[in-house]
Design a protein around this motif. Sequence first.
Motif, PDB file in Angstrom:
ATOM      1  N   ALA A  32      38.207  44.351  40.052  1.00 15.73           N
ATOM      2  CA  ALA A  32      37.408  44.458  38.824  1.00 15.73           C
ATOM      3  C   ALA A  32      36.028  45.018  39.209  1.00 15.73           C
ATOM      4  N   ILE A  34      32.130  45.980  38.179  1.00 13.79           N
ATOM      5  CA  ILE A  34      31.026  45.598  37.291  1.00 13.79           C
ATOM      6  C   ILE A  34      30.106  46.829  37.107  1.00 13.79           C
ATOM      7  N   TYR A  41      23.925  44.517  32.822  1.00 15.76           N
ATOM      8  CA  TYR A  41      25.394  44.512  32.735  1.00 15.76           C
ATOM      9  C   TYR A  41      25.827  45.209  31.470  1.00 15.76           C
ATOM     10  N   ASN A  43      29.637  46.634  31.188  1.00 19.86           N
ATOM     11  CA  ASN A  43      31.040  46.275  30.986  1.00 19.86           C
ATOM     12  C   ASN A  43      31.710  46.121  32.352  1.00 19.86           C
ATOM     13  N   THR A  44      33.022  45.735  32.280  1.00 17.71           N
ATOM     14  CA  THR A  44      33.846  45.548  33.488  1.00 17.71           C
ATOM     15  C   THR A  44      34.985  46.548  33.427  1.00 17.71           C
ATOM     16  N   SER A  46      38.553  48.009  34.317  1.00 21.74           N
ATOM     17  CA  SER A  46      39.885  47.503  34.684  1.00 21.74           C
ATOM     18  C   SER A  46      40.522  48.424  35.711  1.00 21.74           C
ATOM     19  N   PRO A  98      34.922  37.764  36.928  1.00 21.02           N
ATOM     20  CA  PRO A  98      34.099  38.561  37.849  1.00 21.02           C
ATOM     21  C   PRO A  98      32.630  38.623  37.463  1.00 21.02           C
ATOM     22  N   VAL A  99      32.312  38.557  36.154  1.00 21.36           N
ATOM     23  CA  VAL A  99      30.916  38.610  35.719  1.00 21.36           C
ATOM     24  C   VAL A  99      30.170  37.368  36.184  1.00 21.36           C
ATOM     25  N   THR A 102      29.575  37.310  39.810  1.00 18.07           N
ATOM     26  CA  THR A 102      28.562  38.273  40.238  1.00 18.07           C
ATOM     27  C   THR A 102      27.152  37.806  39.906  1.00 18.07           C
TER      28      THR A 102
END
Length: 367
Positions: A32, A34, A41, A43-44, A46, A98-99, A102
């Motif tokens: 994933a 970032i 931030y 988006n993530t 895919s 993942p956010v 992080t």
Amino acid sequence: MGLALLIVAAVLFLFIAVVLAKTIRIVPQARAAIVERFGKYKNTLSPGLNIVVPFIDKVRYVIDMREQVVSFPPQPVITEDNLVVSIDTVIYFQVTDPVAATYEIANYIQAVEQLTMTTLRNIVGGMDLEETLTSRDEINTRLRGVLDEATGKWGIRVNRVELKGIDPPPSIKDSMEKQMRADRDKRALILTAEGERQSAILTAEGQKQSAILTAEGDRESQILRAQADRESQILRAQGEGQAIQTVFQAIHDGQPDQSLLAYQYLQMMPKIAEGDANKVWIVPSEIGKALEGLGSTMNDLKGIPQEVEGPLKRVDMGPSEPKVPETGGTSGSSNAAVQAAIEEAAKAANPGRARAESTERPQGDAE
């Protein structure tokens, strides 16, 4: 002019390549990415092909979403009974957000390690050494519960915690080995004693069965021996009865009289003289008269006739016995044999008289 156009074209091509590289981002599977726009931030991304705004959006971190295994070095831990043991731990965890992983924690691996050590010291500090060595499942469960609760806000899920090794001090190891050796020796002695007991029980049961079988054999042997003795006595009695009957039959067949009894008496006289107490044996000269007196005494015995008149009735012994022929001159021959035996005995007892009678007998015959 042509060279300038060539340089411009090369620069333009390079710019387009850089823009494309900044625009197109490929994210591997189970990862994933970032994305931040101007440091914030956005988006993530895919897994697969992704397009971002070049020079504005920036891929800050690529987070591994797979389950990870982290082994921490041995850490000294003090137990409740003030013994220092070294414990190795292994953590199985996975990033679920993942956010959060992080931005909520700077280094989640180091954070998990430190949290594991502090929680482990807290749990083992309330146990003694023996309980620590035998309660690994309980320690793992409690440690996993604390870690899962603390790492949830970091976007991390702790799947499993394992104690790889618990190493007590060398002196404790020596004591534990001695204790274990003593326990094994005790179990060996117990098993040996139980084996000897079972052996003694089986031996006693075998001797009991042997004694029972021996007694039964002796009883049956005595019964068979008694039956054999009984049958032997019965057969012996039957044989004696048959012998007596045969002798009695022979006596009846012989038709005895007084002369035969006198002859039997003369045959018994040498046997009477054979005794150890008989030192001297005197034969009287009047033996003839004595024998005549004996014969006259025998006349009074019941059941024995002076002379036999013909053959008596034979006792029936069955068809298997031999038949004795009937004769009419038995009495005369028996009397003549008896008289001859008497004369020979008289001559042997008184030789002088025998010679005198032999000299006188011709004269009487002549007259």
